[in-house]
Scaffold this motif. Structure first.
Motif, PDB file in Angstrom:
ATOM      1  N   THR A  77       6.235  -0.486  -3.727  1.00  0.00           N
ATOM      2  CA  THR A  77       4.779  -0.556  -3.626  1.00  0.00           C
ATOM      3  C   THR A  77       4.340  -1.814  -2.884  1.00  0.00           C
ATOM      4  O   THR A  77       3.449  -1.772  -2.021  1.00  0.00           O
ATOM      5  CB  THR A  77       4.143  -0.539  -5.030  1.00  0.00           C
ATOM      6  OG1 THR A  77       4.541   0.654  -5.697  1.00  0.00           O
ATOM      7  CG2 THR A  77       2.624  -0.588  -4.944  1.00  0.00           C
ATOM      8  N   MET A 128       5.099  -1.442   0.835  1.00  0.00           N
ATOM      9  CA  MET A 128       4.136  -0.558   1.499  1.00  0.00           C
ATOM     10  C   MET A 128       2.794  -1.241   1.673  1.00  0.00           C
ATOM     11  O   MET A 128       2.138  -1.104   2.718  1.00  0.00           O
ATOM     12  CB  MET A 128       3.981   0.729   0.683  1.00  0.00           C
ATOM     13  CG  MET A 128       5.222   1.614   0.676  1.00  0.00           C
ATOM     14  SD  MET A 128       5.049   3.062  -0.392  1.00  0.00           S
ATOM     15  CE  MET A 128       3.702   3.921   0.422  1.00  0.00           C
ATOM     16  N   THR A 129       2.383  -2.008   0.660  1.00  0.00           N
ATOM     17  CA  THR A 129       1.108  -2.734   0.750  1.00  0.00           C
ATOM     18  C   THR A 129       1.156  -3.776   1.864  1.00  0.00           C
ATOM     19  O   THR A 129       0.204  -3.919   2.645  1.00  0.00           O
ATOM     20  CB  THR A 129       0.787  -3.426  -0.594  1.00  0.00           C
ATOM     21  OG1 THR A 129       0.714  -2.440  -1.615  1.00  0.00           O
ATOM     22  CG2 THR A 129      -0.533  -4.176  -0.511  1.00  0.00           C
ATOM     23  N   ASP A 167       0.996  -2.047   5.223  1.00  0.00           N
ATOM     24  CA  ASP A 167      -0.357  -1.610   5.553  1.00  0.00           C
ATOM     25  C   ASP A 167      -1.248  -2.790   5.924  1.00  0.00           C
ATOM     26  O   ASP A 167      -2.106  -2.672   6.805  1.00  0.00           O
ATOM     27  CB  ASP A 167      -0.970  -0.841   4.376  1.00  0.00           C
ATOM     28  CG  ASP A 167      -0.438   0.579   4.278  1.00  0.00           C
ATOM     29  OD1 ASP A 167       0.106   1.076   5.271  1.00  0.00           O
ATOM     30  OD2 ASP A 167      -0.565   1.189   3.194  1.00  0.00           O
ATOM     31  N   ASN A 193      -1.357   7.575  11.987  1.00  0.00           N
ATOM     32  CA  ASN A 193      -0.636   7.104  10.800  1.00  0.00           C
ATOM     33  C   ASN A 193      -1.095   5.720  10.349  1.00  0.00           C
ATOM     34  O   ASN A 193      -0.458   5.100   9.500  1.00  0.00           O
ATOM     35  CB  ASN A 193       0.877   7.107  11.059  1.00  0.00           C
ATOM     36  CG  ASN A 193       1.671   7.009   9.764  1.00  0.00           C
ATOM     37  OD1 ASN A 193       1.357   7.673   8.773  1.00  0.00           O
ATOM     38  ND2 ASN A 193       2.696   6.161   9.760  1.00  0.00           N
ATOM     39  N   ARG A 194      -2.192   5.246  10.914  1.00  0.00           N
ATOM     40  CA  ARG A 194      -2.743   3.976  10.443  1.00  0.00           C
ATOM     41  C   ARG A 194      -3.210   4.128   8.989  1.00  0.00           C
ATOM     42  O   ARG A 194      -3.472   5.251   8.529  1.00  0.00           O
ATOM     43  CB  ARG A 194      -3.906   3.551  11.335  1.00  0.00           C
ATOM     44  CG  ARG A 194      -3.454   2.980  12.679  1.00  0.00           C
ATOM     45  CD  ARG A 194      -4.628   2.643  13.566  1.00  0.00           C
ATOM     46  NE  ARG A 194      -4.205   1.945  14.772  1.00  0.00           N
ATOM     47  CZ  ARG A 194      -5.014   1.632  15.782  1.00  0.00           C
ATOM     48  NH1 ARG A 194      -6.306   1.963  15.723  1.00  0.00           N
ATOM     49  NH2 ARG A 194      -4.549   1.001  16.839  1.00  0.00           N
ATOM     50  N   PRO A 195      -3.343   3.015   8.261  1.00  0.00           N
ATOM     51  CA  PRO A 195      -3.622   3.100   6.822  1.00  0.00           C
ATOM     52  C   PRO A 195      -4.837   3.938   6.436  1.00  0.00           C
ATOM     53  O   PRO A 195      -4.789   4.693   5.468  1.00  0.00           O
ATOM     54  CB  PRO A 195      -3.809   1.631   6.426  1.00  0.00           C
ATOM     55  CG  PRO A 195      -2.991   0.873   7.416  1.00  0.00           C
ATOM     56  CD  PRO A 195      -3.116   1.620   8.704  1.00  0.00           C
ATOM     57  N   ALA A 229      -4.513   7.827   7.519  1.00  0.00           N
ATOM     58  CA  ALA A 229      -3.409   8.407   6.754  1.00  0.00           C
ATOM     59  C   ALA A 229      -3.711   8.469   5.269  1.00  0.00           C
ATOM     60  O   ALA A 229      -2.949   9.066   4.492  1.00  0.00           O
ATOM     61  CB  ALA A 229      -2.128   7.619   6.999  1.00  0.00           C
ATOM     62  N   GLY A 230      -4.813   7.862   4.833  1.00  0.00           N
ATOM     63  CA  GLY A 230      -5.221   7.928   3.436  1.00  0.00           C
ATOM     64  C   GLY A 230      -4.549   6.914   2.532  1.00  0.00           C
ATOM     65  O   GLY A 230      -4.664   7.002   1.300  1.00  0.00           O
ATOM     66  N   ARG A 231      -3.850   5.938   3.106  1.00  0.00           N
ATOM     67  CA  ARG A 231      -3.177   4.943   2.270  1.00  0.00           C
ATOM     68  C   ARG A 231      -4.099   3.779   1.909  1.00  0.00           C
ATOM     69  O   ARG A 231      -3.777   2.986   1.037  1.00  0.00           O
ATOM     70  CB  ARG A 231      -1.931   4.408   2.994  1.00  0.00           C
ATOM     71  CG  ARG A 231      -0.872   5.459   3.280  1.00  0.00           C
ATOM     72  CD  ARG A 231       0.421   4.814   3.759  1.00  0.00           C
ATOM     73  NE  ARG A 231       0.229   3.933   4.882  1.00  0.00           N
ATOM     74  CZ  ARG A 231       0.203   4.323   6.153  1.00  0.00           C
ATOM     75  NH1 ARG A 231       0.361   5.611   6.452  1.00  0.00           N
ATOM     76  NH2 ARG A 231       0.047   3.451   7.136  1.00  0.00           N
ATOM     77  N   MET A 232      -5.224   3.653   2.619  1.00  0.00           N
ATOM     78  CA  MET A 232      -6.177   2.580   2.345  1.00  0.00           C
ATOM     79  C   MET A 232      -7.580   3.139   2.451  1.00  0.00           C
ATOM     80  O   MET A 232      -7.894   3.886   3.391  1.00  0.00           O
ATOM     81  CB  MET A 232      -5.984   1.416   3.334  1.00  0.00           C
ATOM     82  CG  MET A 232      -6.907   0.221   3.081  1.00  0.00           C
ATOM     83  SD  MET A 232      -6.653  -1.130   4.272  1.00  0.00           S
ATOM     84  CE  MET A 232      -4.994  -1.689   3.843  1.00  0.00           C
ATOM     85  N   SER A 233      -8.435   2.785   1.521  1.00  0.00           N
ATOM     86  CA  SER A 233      -9.817   3.265   1.554  1.00  0.00           C
ATOM     87  C   SER A 233     -10.642   2.445   2.542  1.00  0.00           C
ATOM     88  O   SER A 233     -10.286   1.309   2.885  1.00  0.00           O
ATOM     89  CB  SER A 233     -10.439   3.182   0.162  1.00  0.00           C
ATOM     90  OG  SER A 233     -10.629   1.824  -0.210  1.00  0.00           O
TER      91      SER A 233
END
Length: 303
Positions: free
Chosen positions: A12, A15-16, A19, A86-88, A91-95
């Motif tokens: 985690t 990945m953080t 991002d 595929n940016r954060p 891609a839904g990895r960052m709001s």
């Protein structure tokens, strides 16, 4: 069980961090910081390690904030392009709220940090982030002139370092600004040539003629020529305290000719391979040119 939890936390965290690097465009930010440090070393009469750290931190924060705001604004368009989907955020990895918070936090940290060096440095930093976020980014889908606007904040870092070191703006930082300003055009148009089809999917107008044609290639040659000319002007003693020895000037000139060669190759071949070679040559040029300037200053002082 504890091992599994620890491994999950490590994943985690990785990945953080990945991002964060992506939202701030870490590689680009580091290259900008490098330009600022080079400008600082050229302007400084005495080098302060603390000032260098503040400049590096503040510079990274402002570049990172600009890129975070840019990706918030362009999040829907980023979904349409292969290089950005595929940016954060897309891609839904960052709001969006998280990205905005990071951008605002880094803006405040960056401006406050640069202000501790001197108010002029903070002012130019503020101008840079405003132009990049509020003018350049919206114009990218409207007109190719966006590249001209974007070249202004893109050219500020080299100049910013001198201002941070001297608390002065004059012919010296103005010359550093102009060198990096004219460099922006062959660099970004080469990149725009390579990614033209992908940019079209997002509606971005990055090439001056809108096409991968001789007109675009000619303008690349034109701006490369002016970049070379301005890069060697300090040899002739017209730029105040910004000096360049004849030997260093010849080295910079020859490096510029290499870049000009690849610009002519693009004009004759008009293919992505030639554009990529020019883009790589431009990256090498700006880094090596700044190193030559800095090394020449300290060699000249030592001799």
């Amino acid at each position: 069980m504890k091992t599994a939890i620890g491994a999950a936390k490590n994943i985690t965290w990785s990945m953080t961090l990945a991002d964060f690097k992506e939202i701030t465009k870490a590689r680009l930010a580091i290259s900008v910081v490098f330009s600022s440090i080079a400008g600082y070393l050229l302007g400084a009469t005495e080098i302060s390690g603390l000032s260098l750290l503040l400049l590096a931190f503040g510079g990274y924060c402002l570049v990172g904030a600009s890129n975070a705001f840019n990706q918030v604004i362009e999040r829907d368009l980023d979904l349409l392009m292969n290089r950005t989907r595929n940016r954060p955020i897309p891609a839904g990895r960052m709001s969006v709220n998280t990205a905005l918070f990071l951008g605002m936090l880094m803006t405040v940290l960056g401006l406050v940090t640069l202000y501790t060096l001197n108010p002029k440095t903070a002012m130019f930093g503020a101008i840079s982030i405003f132009l990049y976020t509020s003018v350049y980014t919206p114009l990218k889908t409207v007109t190719p002139l966006s590249v001209f606007v974007g070249a202004i904040p893109g050219a500020i870092p080299f100049m910013l370092g001198w201002v941070a070191a001297t608390d002065e703006f004059g012919i010296e930082p103005g010359t550093l600004f102009m060198i990096q300003f004219f460099w922006q055009f062959p660099h970004f148009w080469a990149l725009g040539w390579m990614l033209h089809e992908d940019y079209k999917r997002g509606g971005f107008k990055m090439l001056p003629t809108g096409k991968k044609d001789r007109g675009t290639a000619f303008q690349i040659i034109f701006y490369t020529f002016w970049m070379i000319l301005i890069s060697v002007i300090p040899v002739f003693g017209f730029t105040g305290r910004l000096h360049l020895s004849v030997t260093a000037g010849v080295i910079v000139f020859l490096m510029g000719l290499v870049m000009l060669f690849f610009a002519f190759r693009l004009y004759t071949k008009r293919d992505n391979i030639s554009a990529r070679k020019l883009m790589l040559a431009s990256v090498s040029y700006i880094t090596l040119m700044q190193l030559v300037y800095v090394i020449d200053k300290f060699l000249w002082r030592w001799i």
